[in-house]
Design an enzyme around this catalytic site. Structure first.
Site, PDB file in Angstrom:
ATOM      1  N   LYS A   1       0.911  -1.258  -0.068  1.00  0.00           N
ATOM      2  CA  LYS A   1      -0.105   0.070  -0.155  1.00  0.00           C
ATOM      3  C   LYS A   1       0.844   1.391  -0.041  1.00  0.00           C
ATOM      4  CE  LYS A   1      -2.926   2.420   3.234  1.00  0.00           C
ATOM      5  NZ  LYS A   1      -3.643   2.530   4.595  1.00  0.00           N
TER       6      LYS A   1
ATOM      7  N   ASP B   1      -2.520  10.304   3.708  1.00  0.00           N
ATOM      8  CA  ASP B   1      -4.041   9.888   3.946  1.00  0.00           C
ATOM      9  C   ASP B   1      -4.887  10.824   4.936  1.00  0.00           C
ATOM     10  OD1 ASP B   1      -6.371   8.570   4.151  1.00  0.00           O
ATOM     11  OD2 ASP B   1      -5.559   6.998   5.624  1.00  0.00           O
TER      12      ASP B   1
ATOM     13  N   LYS C   1     -10.035  12.503   8.530  1.00  0.00           N
ATOM     14  CA  LYS C   1      -9.434  12.196  10.105  1.00  0.00           C
ATOM     15  C   LYS C   1      -9.329  13.488  10.917  1.00  0.00           C
ATOM     16  CE  LYS C   1      -6.050   8.734   8.301  1.00  0.00           C
ATOM     17  NZ  LYS C   1      -6.478   7.550   8.901  1.00  0.00           N
TER      18      LYS C   1
ATOM     19  N   ASP D   1       1.919   6.547   5.400  1.00  0.00           N
ATOM     20  CA  ASP D   1       0.949   5.598   5.023  1.00  0.00           C
ATOM     21  C   ASP D   1       1.177   4.938   3.601  1.00  0.00           C
ATOM     22  OD1 ASP D   1      -1.431   4.358   5.784  1.00  0.00           O
ATOM     23  OD2 ASP D   1      -2.604   5.535   4.368  1.00  0.00           O
TER      24      ASP D   1
ATOM     25  N   ASP E   1     -11.952   6.461   4.602  1.00  0.00           N
ATOM     26  CA  ASP E   1     -10.816   6.578   5.429  1.00  0.00           C
ATOM     27  C   ASP E   1     -10.326   4.859   5.509  1.00  0.00           C
ATOM     28  OD1 ASP E   1      -8.412   7.357   6.679  1.00  0.00           O
ATOM     29  OD2 ASP E   1      -9.573   7.265   8.633  1.00  0.00           O
TER      30      ASP E   1
ATOM     31  N   GLU F   1      -9.464   3.262   3.038  1.00  0.00           N
ATOM     32  CA  GLU F   1      -8.880   3.513   1.456  1.00  0.00           C
ATOM     33  C   GLU F   1      -7.973   2.330   1.229  1.00  0.00           C
ATOM     34  OE1 GLU F   1      -5.408   4.619   3.160  1.00  0.00           O
ATOM     35  OE2 GLU F   1      -7.502   5.229   3.710  1.00  0.00           O
TER      36      GLU F   1
ATOM     37  N   ARG G   1      -7.831  -0.971   1.624  1.00  0.00           N
ATOM     38  CA  ARG G   1      -8.085  -2.144   1.083  1.00  0.00           C
ATOM     39  C   ARG G   1      -8.758  -1.977  -0.221  1.00  0.00           C
ATOM     40  NH1 ARG G   1     -11.633  -2.263   6.564  1.00  0.00           N
ATOM     41  NH2 ARG G   1      -9.738  -1.198   7.246  1.00  0.00           N
TER      42      ARG G   1
END
Length: 486
Positions: A253, A258, A265, A276, A335, A337, A339
């Site tokens: 990933k 993010d 968030k 991230d 959030d 995101e 997956r």
């Protein structure tokens, strides 16, 4: 660049800035103590020195040895040191050298329960990882103090371990360097460019799918995650051809920042979301090391790279996106995101006909609740692959803990409007996240490693450096590729 060497001679005869001598708890380095006319033993008797785990005594040498300074480092109880502990010893020595502002150092260690080549590998890795720091963007950047280390009194056969340790450590530090970079210095296009440069330098091919190629391939999921950003997403496909008929896919990933998207968030601590992308960073670092080590296995590395930003073009809760393999995802939380982005990368890996898929991502806060910052969570659909991942992590000194998959968990991400929803709620959050991604692996053995608690930690990769990226999973991936190549 700091380097490590092997010397079969005694460290007492080396003209270095710092000599570090390891000693087990309850023992005294007899030859060194004799040269210091009993001063070390006297310090122990007066409780001025203790050689418990990583406790040290130091002094100027005053001509007792050729080194300018000497440090005696406690190794704890004899026979208690494994892979992880030897890396910590190396990291601590690197810190001692930096604190002493030593440009050169020598290291002498007693006999160990591991083979000399293995001990040399893990000491070297610890030295280079534990003392590394990010150069940063200051006008006058700090410089690493020590430049050359010699492992003294070692067999020549340990040289191979040093070289392997150097390769893995430098790959790990490269991953950490990527993680430290802020998102205005490492957005999707730039991370993809780093992969291209790494491929040219280390000997693997790199193909970058831009937003037009992603649309052509029907990768709505990755496009959806990146839709709110001024920097379009990328899928990076790296190929190392080491030989043989089996291929391992490593998938990471790469969310370069993010915000949570529309499901924004909280602002406190959001600056850490530049980290991230460390799953993708680990895959890139592992590809570099695997190529440098010339492991006899074929490896495909995939990085799903995007920025998750809120804007008028961002994907929204309630949207439905279709992944490369045709399965659809109802977005109930923007959030969650990772997956979504990984669904395209994992399904593309399966499409390539690989034999195993191992994916890593900073995926869930839930894994921190379960395991803290001490271990990575493993969710796997294949027992033999899970066992190999656990063996590789153990042999690399990285802690991984497997979580169960029960049929009841699948019901949690059921959707009435799509094949699944991306955010089923708090229950079994780490497990369901891994299971959702596994839906895109098809029949290929699949393992998911959630590094949200280990990719960056309060104390660093060896519990002796300041907060920041650890480069976790680079050593495990390299070891896994090595094991699968046999």
């Amino acid at each position: 660049m700091a380097t490590v060497h092997i010397s079969q001679g005694s460290g007492f005869d080396l003209s270095v800035d710092l000599l570090v001598v390891g000693v087990y708890q309850g023992e005294v380095p007899e030859e060194l103590d004799r040269r210091f006319k009993g001063a070390i033993r006297e310090a122990v008797q007066r409780d001025e020195a203790s050689f418990k785990w990583l406790n040290s005594w130091s002094s100027y040498s005053f001509g007792a040895v050729q080194a300018r300074r000497v440090a005696v480092l406690g190794l704890g109880e004899k026979g208690s040191l494994g892979v992880r502990e030897w890396k910590q010893v190396g990291g601590h020595i690197g810190q001692l050298a930096n604190e002493a502002k030593a440009k050169s150092l020598a290291v002498m260690m007693p006999e160990t329960s591991l083979a000399p080549e293995e001990t040399a590998e893990f000491l070297t890795e610890g030295l280079l990882v534990g003392s590394w720091h990010f150069a940063g963007y200051k006008a006058d950047p700090p410089q690493q103090s020590w430049q050359e280390a010699t492992l003294a009194g070692w067999l020549a056969s340990a040289e191979a371990g040093v070289r392997r340790g150097e390769i893995i450590a430098r790959a790990q530090n490269f991953t950490r360097d990527l993680g430290f970079r802020p998102s205005n210095k490492l957005y999707p296009e730039l991370l993809a460019q780093e992969a291209v440069k790494a491929g040219q330098s280390h000997g693997f091919s790199v193909e970058v799918f831009d937003e037009n190629k992603l649309a052509e391939l029907g990768m709505e999921a990755l496009l959806g995650v990146g839709a709110g950003s001024a920097h379009p997403p990328r899928l990076v496909v790296m190929r190392y051809q080491g030989g043989g008929s089996r291929t391992l896919a490593l998938v990471g990933k790469g969310i370069t920042f993010d915000t949570g998207g529309i499901s924004l968030k909280p602002p406190l601590g959001m600056e850490e979301m530049k980290y991230d992308m460390l799953g993708a960073g680990a895959v890139l670092g592992a590809m570099m090391a695997i190529a440098d080590l010339k492991l006899p296995i074929n490896v495909v590395g995939l990085m799903a790279v995007a920025q998750n930003m809120p804007s008028g073009t961002a994907y929204k809760p309630g949207d439905v996106v279709k992944a490369f393999n045709g399965k659809t995802i109802e977005v109930t939380n923007t959030d969650a995101e990772g997956r979504v982005a990984l669904s395209d990368a994992v399904s593309y890996a399966a499409h390539l006909g690989v034999d195993w898929i191992v994916e890593t991502s900073t995926l869930t806060g839930a894994v921190v609740v379960v395991l803290g910052h001490e271990a990575t969570g493993l969710v796997a659909t294949d027992d033999p692959l899970a066992s190999l991942v656990l063996q590789a992590s153990e042999a690399s000194g990285e802690r991984v803990w497997r979580l169960p998959i029960y049929p009841e968990y699948k019901k949690l991400y059921h959707s009435d409007v799509a094949d699944m929803k991306n955010s089923p709620g708090r229950d079994a959050g780490t497990i369901t996240a891994g299971m959702i991604i596994s839906e895109f692996a098809g029949n290929v053995p699949y393992a998911h490693l959630d590094i949200a608690g280990t990719a960056w930690t309060p104390k660093g990769p060896l519990n002796n450096v300041k907060n920041g990226p650890t480069g976790v999973m680079v050593p495990t991936f390299v070891k896994l590729a090595d094991m699968l190549s046999r």
